[in-house]
Design a protein around this motif. Structure first.
Motif, mmCIF file in Angstrom:
data_model
loop_
_atom_site.group_PDB
_atom_site.id
_atom_site.type_symbol
_atom_site.label_atom_id
_atom_site.label_comp_id
_atom_site.label_asym_id
_atom_site.label_seq_id
_atom_site.Cartn_x
_atom_site.Cartn_y
_atom_site.Cartn_z
ATOM 1 N N ASP A 43 0.850 -1.194 0.000
ATOM 2 C CA ASP A 43 0.000 0.000 0.000
ATOM 3 C C ASP A 43 0.883 1.241 0.000
ATOM 4 O OD1 ASP A 43 -1.954 1.907 0.278
ATOM 5 O OD2 ASP A 43 -2.757 1.142 2.171
ATOM 6 N N PRO A 44 1.338 1.684 -1.179
ATOM 7 C CA PRO A 44 2.242 2.838 -1.246
ATOM 8 C C PRO A 44 1.558 4.148 -0.861
ATOM 9 C CG PRO A 44 1.617 2.112 -3.449
ATOM 10 C CD PRO A 44 1.060 1.108 -2.504
ATOM 11 N N ARG A 45 2.311 4.986 -0.161
ATOM 12 C CA ARG A 45 1.827 6.305 0.244
ATOM 13 C C ARG A 45 2.931 7.335 -0.016
ATOM 14 N NH1 ARG A 45 -3.754 6.269 1.524
ATOM 15 N NH2 ARG A 45 -4.204 4.058 1.881
ATOM 16 N N ILE A 46 2.528 8.540 -0.420
ATOM 17 C CA ILE A 46 3.521 9.579 -0.702
ATOM 18 C C ILE A 46 4.133 10.069 0.601
ATOM 19 C CG2 ILE A 46 2.459 10.276 -2.873
ATOM 20 C CD1 ILE A 46 1.183 12.639 -1.384
ATOM 21 N N ILE A 47 5.264 10.728 0.495
ATOM 22 C CA ILE A 47 6.045 11.109 1.674
ATOM 23 C C ILE A 47 5.265 12.037 2.595
ATOM 24 C CG2 ILE A 47 7.180 13.070 0.520
ATOM 25 C CD1 ILE A 47 9.746 12.232 2.070
ATOM 26 N N GLU A 48 4.417 12.914 2.010
ATOM 27 C CA GLU A 48 3.638 13.835 2.839
ATOM 28 C C GLU A 48 2.635 13.102 3.736
ATOM 29 O OE1 GLU A 48 5.122 16.140 -0.660
ATOM 30 O OE2 GLU A 48 4.144 14.192 -0.363
ATOM 31 N N ASP A 49 2.229 11.902 3.313
ATOM 32 C CA ASP A 49 1.291 11.113 4.105
ATOM 33 C C ASP A 49 1.936 10.431 5.299
ATOM 34 O OD1 ASP A 49 -0.874 11.708 2.518
ATOM 35 O OD2 ASP A 49 -0.743 9.882 1.311
ATOM 36 N N GLU B 293 17.713 1.376 -0.525
ATOM 37 C CA GLU B 293 18.566 1.060 -1.679
ATOM 38 C C GLU B 293 18.089 -0.204 -2.386
ATOM 39 O OE1 GLU B 293 22.528 0.710 -0.279
ATOM 40 O OE2 GLU B 293 22.660 2.771 0.448
ATOM 41 N N HIS B 294 17.377 -1.064 -1.667
ATOM 42 C CA HIS B 294 16.902 -2.313 -2.254
ATOM 43 C C HIS B 294 15.539 -2.153 -2.923
ATOM 44 C CE1 HIS B 294 19.563 -3.802 1.131
ATOM 45 N NE2 HIS B 294 20.127 -4.316 0.059
ATOM 46 N N SER B 295 14.999 -0.939 -2.928
ATOM 47 C CA SER B 295 13.628 -0.742 -3.388
ATOM 48 C C SER B 295 13.572 0.019 -4.710
ATOM 49 C CB SER B 295 12.823 0.026 -2.330
ATOM 50 O OG SER B 295 11.529 0.295 -2.779
ATOM 51 N N MET B 296 12.800 -0.529 -5.641
ATOM 52 C CA MET B 296 12.527 0.200 -6.879
ATOM 53 C C MET B 296 11.114 0.788 -6.879
ATOM 54 S SD MET B 296 11.869 -2.675 -9.848
ATOM 55 C CE MET B 296 13.573 -3.211 -9.845
ATOM 56 N N ALA B 297 10.362 0.567 -5.798
ATOM 57 C CA ALA B 297 9.029 1.142 -5.683
ATOM 58 C C ALA B 297 9.132 2.664 -5.616
ATOM 59 C CB ALA B 297 8.325 0.607 -4.440
ATOM 60 N N THR B 298 8.124 3.341 -6.143
ATOM 61 C CA THR B 298 8.130 4.807 -6.132
ATOM 62 C C THR B 298 8.040 5.341 -4.714
ATOM 63 O OG1 THR B 298 7.086 4.871 -8.310
ATOM 64 C CG2 THR B 298 6.911 6.859 -6.962
ATOM 65 N N SER B 299 7.105 4.811 -3.922
ATOM 66 C CA SER B 299 6.975 5.204 -2.522
ATOM 67 C C SER B 299 7.879 4.316 -1.662
ATOM 68 C CB SER B 299 5.521 5.070 -2.075
ATOM 69 O OG SER B 299 4.684 5.950 -2.799
ATOM 70 N N LYS B 300 8.363 4.886 -0.578
ATOM 71 C CA LYS B 300 9.338 4.167 0.262
ATOM 72 C C LYS B 300 8.815 3.901 1.676
ATOM 73 C CE LYS B 300 12.218 4.628 -3.185
ATOM 74 N NZ LYS B 300 12.509 3.493 -4.089
ATOM 75 N N ASN B 301 7.511 3.928 1.847
ATOM 76 C CA ASN B 301 6.922 3.765 3.184
ATOM 77 C C ASN B 301 6.866 2.299 3.598
ATOM 78 O OD1 ASN B 301 4.913 3.672 0.992
ATOM 79 N ND2 ASN B 301 3.419 3.302 2.592
ATOM 80 N N ALA B 302 8.038 1.752 3.921
ATOM 81 C CA ALA B 302 8.142 0.323 4.203
ATOM 82 C C ALA B 302 8.308 0.070 5.698
ATOM 83 C CB ALA B 302 9.317 -0.285 3.447
ATOM 84 N N ALA B 303 7.399 -0.724 6.256
ATOM 85 C CA ALA B 303 7.506 -1.094 7.668
ATOM 86 C C ALA B 303 8.726 -1.967 7.927
ATOM 87 C CB ALA B 303 6.236 -1.823 8.110
ATOM 88 N N MET B 304 9.222 -2.643 6.896
ATOM 89 C CA MET B 304 10.343 -3.578 7.062
ATOM 90 C C MET B 304 11.714 -2.906 6.915
ATOM 91 S SD MET B 304 9.278 -6.619 7.815
ATOM 92 C CE MET B 304 7.675 -7.436 7.891
ATOM 93 N N LEU B 305 11.762 -1.589 6.740
ATOM 94 C CA LEU B 305 13.055 -0.914 6.620
ATOM 95 C C LEU B 305 13.911 -1.198 7.854
ATOM 96 C CD1 LEU B 305 12.100 2.588 5.143
ATOM 97 C CD2 LEU B 305 13.433 0.789 4.026
ATOM 98 N N GLY B 306 15.150 -1.605 7.598
ATOM 99 C CA GLY B 306 16.072 -1.890 8.680
ATOM 100 C C GLY B 306 15.964 -3.290 9.256
ATOM 101 N N LYS B 307 14.984 -4.063 8.784
ATOM 102 C CA LYS B 307 14.794 -5.413 9.302
ATOM 103 C C LYS B 307 15.674 -6.412 8.544
ATOM 104 C CE LYS B 307 11.710 -3.851 12.087
ATOM 105 N NZ LYS B 307 12.092 -3.620 13.505
ATOM 106 N N THR B 308 16.019 -7.507 9.218
ATOM 107 C CA THR B 308 16.820 -8.560 8.608
ATOM 108 C C THR B 308 15.924 -9.511 7.833
ATOM 109 O OG1 THR B 308 18.478 -8.431 10.363
ATOM 110 C CG2 THR B 308 18.423 -10.450 9.045
ATOM 111 N N LEU B 309 16.241 -9.706 6.571
ATOM 112 C CA LEU B 309 15.499 -10.611 5.702
ATOM 113 C C LEU B 309 16.383 -11.794 5.333
ATOM 114 C CD1 LEU B 309 13.936 -7.978 3.247
ATOM 115 C CD2 LEU B 309 13.099 -8.703 5.489
ATOM 116 N N LYS B 310 15.749 -12.925 5.086
ATOM 117 C CA LYS B 310 16.501 -14.137 4.751
ATOM 118 C C LYS B 310 16.221 -14.537 3.310
ATOM 119 C CE LYS B 310 17.181 -18.986 6.081
ATOM 120 N NZ LYS B 310 16.678 -20.098 6.915
ATOM 121 N N GLY B 311 17.289 -14.685 2.519
ATOM 122 C CA GLY B 311 17.155 -15.095 1.126
ATOM 123 C C GLY B 311 17.000 -13.915 0.190
ATOM 124 N N ASN B 312 17.040 -14.199 -1.092
ATOM 125 C CA ASN B 312 16.833 -13.150 -2.093
ATOM 126 C C ASN B 312 16.201 -13.726 -3.346
ATOM 127 O OD1 ASN B 312 19.799 -14.165 -2.471
ATOM 128 N ND2 ASN B 312 19.268 -13.207 -4.422
#
Length: 418
Positions: free
Chosen positions: A308-314, A385-404
């Motif tokens: 659910d992308p949201r603009i930075i002002e949101d 840096e790992h995101s190509m989505a236009t909006s960057k409102n990610a709850a998982m920012l900074g979290k450790t992910l397994k696999g790619n």
């Protein structure tokens, strides 16, 4: 896509005789030509990737972009590039747009804008006109045009009689009705889960009761009317039990869970980071454990990124005024794979295909090549840096992910990440 040979790939597909075995896989003209221990084909493009695993292409049952009307959040074109790079060969696209997708022409627009892509787009039409919850939308017309479900995205159906009529009416053409699990008279103007953290932080709460009351009501209606009901993004321990009991009764009900509610708790709120302002709200550790158990036991049918992308002002504003929502396509696999085992992860990313009427393709010779390519091992810290989505409102920012994810094969197209 020219003939392509994937070397030494581990196949993850319980429907295939090659499940959990290392094989070479030859793709020609969009179909699986051959699977064997070793294949030699000098005419094929040979692809070797570290610890390559191949599964049936993943499906996300709840994705929003924005186009038409909110292209500043995300366009269909870039959204589908993001979905492909995240390992999804199919998505159900919600009508969180302007205008709302509540008619045949809206479905036609989505199909036209997404045609010819490696990712298949399955439109979700609004259940009610303009998603206002008053009058049913053109459900039969939208179904005839290709809508796979009907859902007023994250808007509760307050009128019980309206849901009753929808469940009765859609039986005539095997329509799937979605009902967001939140009773607004209980949730009111809540912002986060009502628990000890909301009290400590002085944030208005949304009780678990609001979800559980709505689910209870909806299941009673389903038992009365018949029909097919999907409850998107459940988030509490009691909700899992309610769904389990309903399935035991033989009710035609399914449910999903958001990756955020499966991996994060309301302890995250201490940062006051608005990326954690979500619907449903992040709950407690006991809820997360119950959701994971429900997923493994098959009570929960599938996991969604709830993108659910949201603009930075949101989002860059006071917590009270920030919009709900997080992007999740790119982090969904890694977060899920970190939280549970590989087979549960892959099953959860395919578990709702049949429910939404989406054809599945076993990894066998002669089948359509609808595949996700990935490495389930290794860890990374998710960042913008790992995101190509236009909006960057990610709850998982900074979290450790397994696999790619390496990419996908679908519709005779190969998409590989750099």
């Amino acid at each position: 896509m020219s003939a392509t040979l994937f070397k030494n790939a581990t196949i993850v597909d319980p429907t295939s005789e090659h499940h959990l075995k290392k094989r070479d896989v030859l793709i020609e003209k969009g179909r699986i030509k051959k699977i064997a221990n070793t294949i030699s084909n000098p005419k094929a493009k040979e692809i070797k990737l570290k610890n390559l695993h191949i599964s049936q292409g993943w499906f996300d049952s709840s994705v929003c972009f924005g186009e038409p009307g909110y292209e500043d959040r995300e366009t269909i074109h870039n959204g589908l590039k993001t979905a492909a790079s995240s390992g999804f060969t199919a998505i159900a696209l919600n009508g969180l747009t302007l205008p709302v997708v509540d008619s045949k022409s809206g479905i036609q627009y989505i199909k036209a804008k997404s045609a010819g892509n490696a990712v298949n787009v399955y439109p979700v039409g609004a259940l009610t006109v303009q998603a206002l919850g008053k009058d049913l939308a053109e459900l039969f017309d939208m179904k005839s045009e290709g809508a796979v479900s009907f859902y007023d995205y994250q808007l509760p159906i307050e009128n019980a009689n309206l849901l009753k009529i929808a469940l009765q009416y859609t039986q005539n053409f095997k329509g799937l009705v979605q009902s967001f699990p939140m009773d607004p008279s209980i949730a009111r103007k809540g912002l986060v889960n009502e628990e000890i953290n909301s009290t400590k932080l002085g944030l208005r709460g949304i009780p678990a009761l609001s979800e559980e009351l709505q689910i209870t009501r909806d299941l009673y209606l389903l038992e009365y009317t018949g029909g097919s009901l999907h409850i998107p993004t459940i988030s509490t321990k009691k909700s899992v039990q309610l769904i389990k009991d309903a399935k035991k009764k033989g009710l035609d009900v399914s449910c999903s869970v958001s990756i955020n509610n499966l991996c994060l708790t309301d302890d995250e709120l201490h940062s006051f980071d608005t990326n954690f302002k979500l619907l449903p709200p992040l709950r407690t550790e006991k809820d997360v454990k119950a959701l994971l158990k429900g997923l493994k036991e098959g009570i929960i049918d599938g996991v969604t990124s709830n993108h659910d992308p949201r603009i930075i002002e949101d989002k860059i504003t006071e917590f009270d005024h920030a919009a709900f929502g997080s992007i999740g396509l790119e982090s969904c696999f890694g977060a899920l794979n970190q939280a549970t085992n590989l087979e549960t992860t892959v099953n959860a990313l395919n578990g709702l295909k049949n429910r939404f009427g989406i054809e599945t393709h076993s990894i066998t010779e002669g089948s359509k090549a609808d595949l996700t390519l990935f490495n389930p091992d290794g860890v990374m810290q998710y960042s913008e840096e790992h995101s190509m989505a236009t909006s960057k409102n990610a709850a998982m920012l900074g979290k450790t992910l397994k696999g790619n994810v390496y990419g996908i094969v679908n519709n005779n197209k190969l998409v590989l990440n750099d």
